[in-house]
Design a protein around this motif. Structure first.
Motif, PDB file in Angstrom:
ATOM      1  N   PRO A  34      81.547 109.120   0.274  1.00 27.61           N
ATOM      2  CA  PRO A  34      80.564 110.028   0.866  1.00 27.61           C
ATOM      3  C   PRO A  34      80.946 111.497   0.641  1.00 27.61           C
ATOM      4  O   PRO A  34      80.076 112.337   0.420  1.00 27.61           O
ATOM      5  CB  PRO A  34      80.587 109.670   2.347  1.00 27.61           C
ATOM      6  N   GLN A  35      82.240 111.796   0.639  1.00 29.37           N
ATOM      7  CA  GLN A  35      82.690 113.167   0.395  1.00 29.37           C
ATOM      8  C   GLN A  35      82.383 113.596  -1.043  1.00 29.37           C
ATOM      9  O   GLN A  35      82.000 114.751  -1.285  1.00 29.37           O
ATOM     10  CB  GLN A  35      84.193 113.301   0.683  1.00 29.37           C
ATOM     11  N   ASP A  36      82.546 112.674  -1.997  1.00 28.69           N
ATOM     12  CA  ASP A  36      82.198 112.977  -3.390  1.00 28.69           C
ATOM     13  C   ASP A  36      80.716 113.308  -3.504  1.00 28.69           C
ATOM     14  O   ASP A  36      80.334 114.263  -4.186  1.00 28.69           O
ATOM     15  CB  ASP A  36      82.517 111.799  -4.314  1.00 28.69           C
ATOM     16  N   ILE A  37      79.891 112.515  -2.853  1.00 30.94           N
ATOM     17  CA  ILE A  37      78.438 112.736  -2.889  1.00 30.94           C
ATOM     18  C   ILE A  37      78.106 114.080  -2.257  1.00 30.94           C
ATOM     19  O   ILE A  37      77.282 114.842  -2.787  1.00 30.94           O
ATOM     20  CB  ILE A  37      77.689 111.585  -2.184  1.00 30.94           C
ATOM     21  N   GLU A  38      78.742 114.402  -1.135  1.00 35.23           N
ATOM     22  CA  GLU A  38      78.493 115.687  -0.473  1.00 35.23           C
ATOM     23  C   GLU A  38      78.883 116.850  -1.385  1.00 35.23           C
ATOM     24  O   GLU A  38      78.155 117.846  -1.471  1.00 35.23           O
ATOM     25  CB  GLU A  38      79.260 115.774   0.838  1.00 35.23           C
ATOM     26  N   ARG A  39      80.018 116.736  -2.079  1.00 32.82           N
ATOM     27  CA  ARG A  39      80.432 117.803  -2.991  1.00 32.82           C
ATOM     28  C   ARG A  39      79.459 117.928  -4.158  1.00 32.82           C
ATOM     29  O   ARG A  39      79.139 119.029  -4.599  1.00 32.82           O
ATOM     30  CB  ARG A  39      81.852 117.553  -3.486  1.00 32.82           C
ATOM     31  N   LEU A  43      77.236 121.142  -5.124  1.00 33.28           N
ATOM     32  CA  LEU A  43      77.234 121.711  -6.467  1.00 33.28           C
ATOM     33  C   LEU A  43      75.800 121.873  -6.973  1.00 33.28           C
ATOM     34  O   LEU A  43      75.427 122.920  -7.505  1.00 33.28           O
ATOM     35  CB  LEU A  43      78.043 120.843  -7.425  1.00 33.28           C
ATOM     36  N   LEU A  44      74.998 120.829  -6.822  1.00 32.45           N
ATOM     37  CA  LEU A  44      73.607 120.921  -7.266  1.00 32.45           C
ATOM     38  C   LEU A  44      72.865 122.038  -6.529  1.00 32.45           C
ATOM     39  O   LEU A  44      72.076 122.773  -7.127  1.00 32.45           O
ATOM     40  CB  LEU A  44      72.885 119.583  -7.059  1.00 32.45           C
ATOM     41  N   GLY A  45      73.128 122.173  -5.236  1.00 30.53           N
ATOM     42  CA  GLY A  45      72.501 123.246  -4.471  1.00 30.53           C
ATOM     43  C   GLY A  45      72.929 124.617  -4.976  1.00 30.53           C
ATOM     44  O   GLY A  45      72.099 125.525  -5.118  1.00 30.53           O
ATOM     45  N   ASP A  46      74.227 124.771  -5.270  1.00 28.63           N
ATOM     46  CA  ASP A  46      74.724 126.036  -5.813  1.00 28.63           C
ATOM     47  C   ASP A  46      74.087 126.350  -7.163  1.00 28.63           C
ATOM     48  O   ASP A  46      73.687 127.487  -7.439  1.00 28.63           O
ATOM     49  CB  ASP A  46      76.245 126.000  -5.966  1.00 28.63           C
ATOM     50  N   LEU A  47      73.986 125.334  -8.012  1.00 24.75           N
ATOM     51  CA  LEU A  47      73.372 125.531  -9.320  1.00 24.75           C
ATOM     52  C   LEU A  47      71.899 125.912  -9.183  1.00 24.75           C
ATOM     53  O   LEU A  47      71.402 126.780  -9.907  1.00 24.75           O
ATOM     54  CB  LEU A  47      73.527 124.271 -10.182  1.00 24.75           C
TER      55      LEU A  47
END
Length: 70
Positions: A34-39, A43-47
């Motif tokens: 779940p932490q990988d998915i959150e990161r 990242l997608l949000g930042d991009l």
């Protein structure tokens, strides 16, 4: 914004086409914590924010700023 909707008769063909892809994606994602998915979501949000900012700075009325008179 554009919203596309398929007719009811397309659903079986769409499921046949996307079903195997969906199963493989679910299998791949099951390997992530779940932490990988959150990161990844962060990242997608930042991009997305970066691209939105770039587009806001570089485009006016859907055209590059250097194409506008003035």
């Amino acid at each position: 914004m554009v919203t596309l909707r398929g007719s009811p008769d397309i659903r079986p063909r769409a499921e046949a086409f996307f079903g195997p892809f969906t199963a493989h994606m679910a299998e791949a994602m099951s390997q992530c914590s779940p932490q990988d998915i959150e990161r990844f979501e962060a990242l997608l949000g930042d991009l997305r924010r970066t691209m939105d900012g770039l587009l806001a700075d570089e485009y006016l009325d859907g055209r590059p700023l250097h194409d506008h008179p003035g």
